[in-house]
Motif scaffolding. Structure first.
Motif, PDB file in Angstrom:
ATOM      1  N   PRO A 330       0.834  -1.201   0.000  1.00 40.10           N
ATOM      2  CA  PRO A 330       0.000   0.000   0.000  1.00 40.10           C
ATOM      3  C   PRO A 330       0.867   1.250   0.000  1.00 40.10           C
ATOM      4  O   PRO A 330       2.020   1.212   0.452  1.00 40.10           O
ATOM      5  N   ALA A 331       0.352   2.342  -0.525  1.00 41.27           N
ATOM      6  CA  ALA A 331       1.079   3.608  -0.461  1.00 41.27           C
ATOM      7  C   ALA A 331       1.401   3.919   0.998  1.00 41.27           C
ATOM      8  O   ALA A 331       0.623   3.604   1.907  1.00 41.27           O
ATOM      9  N   THR A 332       2.545   4.544   1.224  1.00 40.61           N
ATOM     10  CA  THR A 332       2.985   4.808   2.596  1.00 40.61           C
ATOM     11  C   THR A 332       1.945   5.585   3.385  1.00 40.61           C
ATOM     12  O   THR A 332       1.655   5.253   4.547  1.00 40.61           O
ATOM     13  N   GLY A 333       1.352   6.611   2.773  1.00 40.15           N
ATOM     14  CA  GLY A 333       0.353   7.401   3.474  1.00 40.15           C
ATOM     15  C   GLY A 333      -0.860   6.577   3.857  1.00 40.15           C
ATOM     16  O   GLY A 333      -1.414   6.719   4.953  1.00 40.15           O
ATOM     17  N   HIS A 334      -1.293   5.699   2.944  1.00 39.75           N
ATOM     18  CA  HIS A 334      -2.438   4.834   3.206  1.00 39.75           C
ATOM     19  C   HIS A 334      -2.132   3.885   4.365  1.00 39.75           C
ATOM     20  O   HIS A 334      -2.939   3.723   5.299  1.00 39.75           O
ATOM     21  N   ALA A 335      -0.952   3.270   4.335  1.00 38.30           N
ATOM     22  CA  ALA A 335      -0.569   2.361   5.416  1.00 38.30           C
ATOM     23  C   ALA A 335      -0.424   3.104   6.737  1.00 38.30           C
ATOM     24  O   ALA A 335      -0.821   2.596   7.791  1.00 38.30           O
ATOM     25  N   ASP A 336       0.141   4.294   6.694  1.00 38.51           N
ATOM     26  CA  ASP A 336       0.296   5.072   7.926  1.00 38.51           C
ATOM     27  C   ASP A 336      -1.062   5.421   8.538  1.00 38.51           C
ATOM     28  O   ASP A 336      -1.223   5.407   9.773  1.00 38.51           O
ATOM     29  N   ARG A 337      -2.032   5.762   7.706  1.00 36.69           N
ATOM     30  CA  ARG A 337      -3.357   6.085   8.239  1.00 36.69           C
ATOM     31  C   ARG A 337      -3.987   4.871   8.907  1.00 36.69           C
ATOM     32  O   ARG A 337      -4.602   4.986   9.976  1.00 36.69           O
ATOM     33  N   LEU A 338      -3.820   3.704   8.298  1.00 35.76           N
ATOM     34  CA  LEU A 338      -4.373   2.493   8.897  1.00 35.76           C
ATOM     35  C   LEU A 338      -3.642   2.146  10.192  1.00 35.76           C
ATOM     36  O   LEU A 338      -4.270   1.760  11.188  1.00 35.76           O
ATOM     37  N   ALA A 339      -2.318   2.273  10.190  1.00 36.73           N
ATOM     38  CA  ALA A 339      -1.545   1.950  11.387  1.00 36.73           C
ATOM     39  C   ALA A 339      -1.865   2.884  12.542  1.00 36.73           C
ATOM     40  O   ALA A 339      -1.675   2.519  13.708  1.00 36.73           O
ATOM     41  N   ALA A 340      -2.362   4.087  12.242  1.00 38.68           N
ATOM     42  CA  ALA A 340      -2.674   5.074  13.279  1.00 38.68           C
ATOM     43  C   ALA A 340      -4.088   4.930  13.837  1.00 38.68           C
ATOM     44  O   ALA A 340      -4.483   5.696  14.720  1.00 38.68           O
ATOM     45  N   LEU A 341      -4.871   3.972  13.332  1.00 39.74           N
ATOM     46  CA  LEU A 341      -6.232   3.792  13.823  1.00 39.74           C
ATOM     47  C   LEU A 341      -6.247   3.487  15.318  1.00 39.74           C
ATOM     48  O   LEU A 341      -5.301   2.923  15.872  1.00 39.74           O
ATOM     49  N   SER A 342      -7.321   3.851  15.961  1.00 43.61           N
ATOM     50  CA  SER A 342      -7.495   3.489  17.364  1.00 43.61           C
ATOM     51  C   SER A 342      -7.535   1.972  17.502  1.00 43.61           C
ATOM     52  O   SER A 342      -7.756   1.245  16.521  1.00 43.61           O
ATOM     53  N   GLY A 343      -7.355   1.502  18.723  1.00 45.54           N
ATOM     54  CA  GLY A 343      -7.385   0.068  18.941  1.00 45.54           C
ATOM     55  C   GLY A 343      -8.697  -0.560  18.513  1.00 45.54           C
ATOM     56  O   GLY A 343      -8.715  -1.637  17.902  1.00 45.54           O
ATOM     57  N   ASP A 344      -9.807   0.120  18.802  1.00 44.52           N
ATOM     58  CA  ASP A 344     -11.116  -0.418  18.425  1.00 44.52           C
ATOM     59  C   ASP A 344     -11.271  -0.469  16.913  1.00 44.52           C
ATOM     60  O   ASP A 344     -11.764  -1.462  16.358  1.00 44.52           O
ATOM     61  N   ALA A 345     -10.849   0.614  16.228  1.00 44.86           N
ATOM     62  CA  ALA A 345     -10.985   0.661  14.770  1.00 44.86           C
ATOM     63  C   ALA A 345     -10.066  -0.363  14.107  1.00 44.86           C
ATOM     64  O   ALA A 345     -10.443  -1.032  13.141  1.00 44.86           O
ATOM     65  N   PRO A 353      -8.855  -8.627  -1.446  1.00 48.05           N
ATOM     66  CA  PRO A 353      -8.151  -8.309  -2.691  1.00 48.05           C
ATOM     67  C   PRO A 353      -8.463  -6.894  -3.162  1.00 48.05           C
ATOM     68  O   PRO A 353      -9.613  -6.450  -3.156  1.00 48.05           O
ATOM     69  N   GLY A 354      -7.419  -6.183  -3.550  1.00 48.90           N
ATOM     70  CA  GLY A 354      -7.568  -4.816  -4.031  1.00 48.90           C
ATOM     71  C   GLY A 354      -7.480  -3.752  -2.958  1.00 48.90           C
ATOM     72  O   GLY A 354      -7.490  -2.559  -3.270  1.00 48.90           O
ATOM     73  N   TRP A 355      -7.332  -4.153  -1.700  1.00 51.03           N
ATOM     74  CA  TRP A 355      -7.365  -3.145  -0.635  1.00 51.03           C
ATOM     75  C   TRP A 355      -6.194  -2.172  -0.696  1.00 51.03           C
ATOM     76  O   TRP A 355      -6.313  -1.017  -0.281  1.00 51.03           O
ATOM     77  N   THR A 356      -5.055  -2.618  -1.223  1.00 57.15           N
ATOM     78  CA  THR A 356      -3.879  -1.739  -1.226  1.00 57.15           C
ATOM     79  C   THR A 356      -4.041  -0.546  -2.165  1.00 57.15           C
ATOM     80  O   THR A 356      -3.381   0.467  -1.994  1.00 57.15           O
ATOM     81  N   THR A 357      -4.919  -0.665  -3.143  1.00 58.63           N
ATOM     82  CA  THR A 357      -5.142   0.441  -4.094  1.00 58.63           C
ATOM     83  C   THR A 357      -6.505   1.068  -3.942  1.00 58.63           C
ATOM     84  O   THR A 357      -6.867   1.957  -4.714  1.00 58.63           O
ATOM     85  N   ALA A 358      -7.265   0.626  -2.926  1.00 68.33           N
ATOM     86  CA  ALA A 358      -8.635   1.132  -2.790  1.00 68.33           C
ATOM     87  C   ALA A 358      -8.649   2.587  -2.349  1.00 68.33           C
ATOM     88  O   ALA A 358      -9.580   3.319  -2.681  1.00 68.33           O
ATOM     89  N   GLY A 359      -7.631   2.999  -1.564  1.00 69.79           N
ATOM     90  CA  GLY A 359      -7.611   4.381  -1.114  1.00 69.79           C
ATOM     91  C   GLY A 359      -8.649   4.681  -0.066  1.00 69.79           C
ATOM     92  O   GLY A 359      -8.901   5.834   0.266  1.00 69.79           O
ATOM     93  N   ASP A 360      -9.256   3.648   0.503  1.00 69.47           N
ATOM     94  CA  ASP A 360     -10.268   3.826   1.549  1.00 69.47           C
ATOM     95  C   ASP A 360      -9.557   4.026   2.869  1.00 69.47           C
ATOM     96  O   ASP A 360      -8.867   3.139   3.360  1.00 69.47           O
ATOM     97  N   GLU A 361      -9.715   5.168   3.468  1.00 63.34           N
ATOM     98  CA  GLU A 361      -8.997   5.488   4.681  1.00 63.34           C
ATOM     99  C   GLU A 361      -9.295   4.515   5.800  1.00 63.34           C
ATOM    100  O   GLU A 361      -8.484   4.279   6.691  1.00 63.34           O
ATOM    101  N   GLU A 362     -10.470   3.921   5.787  1.00 64.44           N
ATOM    102  CA  GLU A 362     -10.801   2.982   6.832  1.00 64.44           C
ATOM    103  C   GLU A 362     -10.266   1.584   6.545  1.00 64.44           C
ATOM    104  O   GLU A 362     -10.346   0.684   7.362  1.00 64.44           O
ATOM    105  N   GLY A 363      -9.752   1.373   5.320  1.00 68.07           N
ATOM    106  CA  GLY A 363      -9.066   0.127   5.003  1.00 68.07           C
ATOM    107  C   GLY A 363      -9.974  -1.029   4.628  1.00 68.07           C
ATOM    108  O   GLY A 363      -9.526  -2.150   4.541  1.00 68.07           O
ATOM    109  N   HIS A 364     -11.279  -0.782   4.404  1.00 67.11           N
ATOM    110  CA  HIS A 364     -12.153  -1.877   4.038  1.00 67.11           C
ATOM    111  C   HIS A 364     -12.020  -2.164   2.541  1.00 67.11           C
ATOM    112  O   HIS A 364     -11.884  -1.253   1.727  1.00 67.11           O
ATOM    113  N   ALA A 365     -12.055  -3.424   2.187  1.00 67.23           N
ATOM    114  CA  ALA A 365     -11.966  -3.788   0.781  1.00 67.23           C
ATOM    115  C   ALA A 365     -13.186  -3.273   0.056  1.00 67.23           C
ATOM    116  O   ALA A 365     -14.290  -3.237   0.601  1.00 67.23           O
ATOM    117  N   PRO A 366     -13.051  -2.823  -1.210  1.00 66.20           N
ATOM    118  CA  PRO A 366     -14.193  -2.318  -1.958  1.00 66.20           C
ATOM    119  C   PRO A 366     -15.156  -3.430  -2.289  1.00 66.20           C
ATOM    120  O   PRO A 366     -14.796  -4.591  -2.337  1.00 66.20           O
TER     121      PRO A 366
END
Length: 366
Positions: A330-345, A353-366
């Motif tokens: 995943p793009a570094t910014g995308h991975a960083d946003r996911l890694a910064a999620l709260s414990g619950d999130a 499949p496809g999640w690395t290019t989905a660009g969904d900040e919450e990280g859910h697969a399209p």
């Protein structure tokens, strides 16, 4: 590179990570079924250490792959394909007397869990790696040297090389070691003990909880750390459950080779546990290598223990959701946003499949 001398002309430049080990041409089936029944295969690449190098380079790090391949077309393909990820292949030697290793595997049959892997690597060019055939310049200038136990199992010469590289000495880079216990490769009945000795010489160790139980009879992360007190950090991979890091205070990747690497001193230790996100698995191949790459990437960036483990999980999820061994991270910014999620999130994360290019900040697969 010279096919006459079998050594590479090495341009010594600053490198983030050097990954040393065998890569092979991999043949993936065109459809599910037994190898006896599959009519055709697609060609790709596979190898624990080159997988790590490719993932790190794709993530923007300076990675060098050190190995040996034959002077055959398969060797040409490996150098070209791995180099296409941005990996420095200038330290790869060519061996005119030995072939490049290859292997075939079936597609994962998720209904029956049937899986076949057939290796043609005995006597390969990489199995001739030794302290004499790997020039010191090939291993110079890196912050991290990444190794795995697979190399030690290939030949006596390879084991000699691994023992030399895991010997603590002033000026060496941080040595990262993925145990990668492969019982089928070892002709030495004491292979598991050899791997434990090599791991004790590393600064950072990756080991699966299940493989530590199988190889060493160690049950649980605490027992594994107790058996490996020497490394500055031990990361126990626990599959879908997550991972646990044991790290001495101040553990980080040096900006240059560190003459104090492996010196325990009187530092305290922190234990960090992080669950893995739920992943829709396309093929369970290459996840361990991807985890190591994600963790090392975060370590090189100076991130916290929590984020190191989370980036390892994210890179592993990228590999698990594609059919081959190496996935585009995943793009570094995308991975960083996911890694910064709260414990619950983070605990509700679902990746397909496809999640690395989905660009969904919450990280859910399209």
């Amino acid at each position: 590179m010279s096919s006459l001398t079998g050594t590479a002309a090495v341009d010594v430049t600053d490198t983030d990570v050097i990954c040393l080990g065998e890569s092979m041409v991999t043949f993936l089936p065109s459809r599910p079924g037994r190898l006896a029944d599959v009519p055709s295969f697609d060609r790709t690449i596979g190898g624990a250490e080159s997988n790590v190098a490719c993932a790190l380079a794709a993530a923007g790090h300076r990675a060098r792959w050190v190995s040996r391949v034959g002077t055959d077309g398969f060797g040409d393909h490996l150098i070209r394909a791995i180099g296409a990820y941005g990996v420095d292949t200038g330290a790869v030697g060519r061996d005119p007397a030995r072939p490049t290793g290859v292997y075939f595997r079936t597609a994962t049959d998720r209904s029956t869990d049937a899986h076949e892997v057939v290796y043609y690597r005995r006597g390969s060019a990489a199995s001739a790696m030794s302290p004499a055939t790997v020039p010191p310049a090939a291993l110079a200038g890196a912050r991290v040297l990444h190794l795995s136990g697979i190399t030690a199992a290939l030949s006596g010469d390879c084991l000699d090389l691994m023992r030399e590289l895991t010997t603590r000495r002033p000026g060496r880079p941080l040595v990262s070691f993925d145990v990668n216990h492969r019982p089928g490769l070892w002709r030495d009945p004491d292979g598991a003990r050899v791997l434990l000795d090599l791991a004790r010489g590393a600064d950072l160790v990756f080991v699966g909880e299940d493989e530590a139980a199988d190889a060493w009879g160690l049950i649980g992360p605490d027992a594994i750390r107790a058996a490996l007190p020497e490394p500055a950090a031990v990361v126990v991979k626990q599959g879908a459950q997550g991972a646990t890091e044991y790290a001495r205070d101040g553990f980080t990747a040096p900006e240059a080779p560190d003459p104090t690497a492996g010196d325990a001193g009187d530092a305290g230790e922190t234990v960090t546990r992080e669950p893995a996100p739920v992943v829709e698995v396309a093929a369970p191949v290459g996840a361990g290598d991807a985890f190591a790459a994600g963790y090392l990437s975060a370590l090189l960036r100076g991130l916290t223990a929590r984020d190191r483990l989370r980036h390892g999980h994210l890179m592993a999820a990228a590999a698990l959701t594609v059919p081959g061994d190496v996935a585009v991270p995943p793009a570094t910014g995308h991975a960083d946003r996911l890694a910064a999620l709260s414990g619950d999130a983070w605990g509700t994360l679902r990746l397909g499949p496809g999640w690395t290019t989905a660009g969904d900040e919450e990280g859910h697969a399209p």
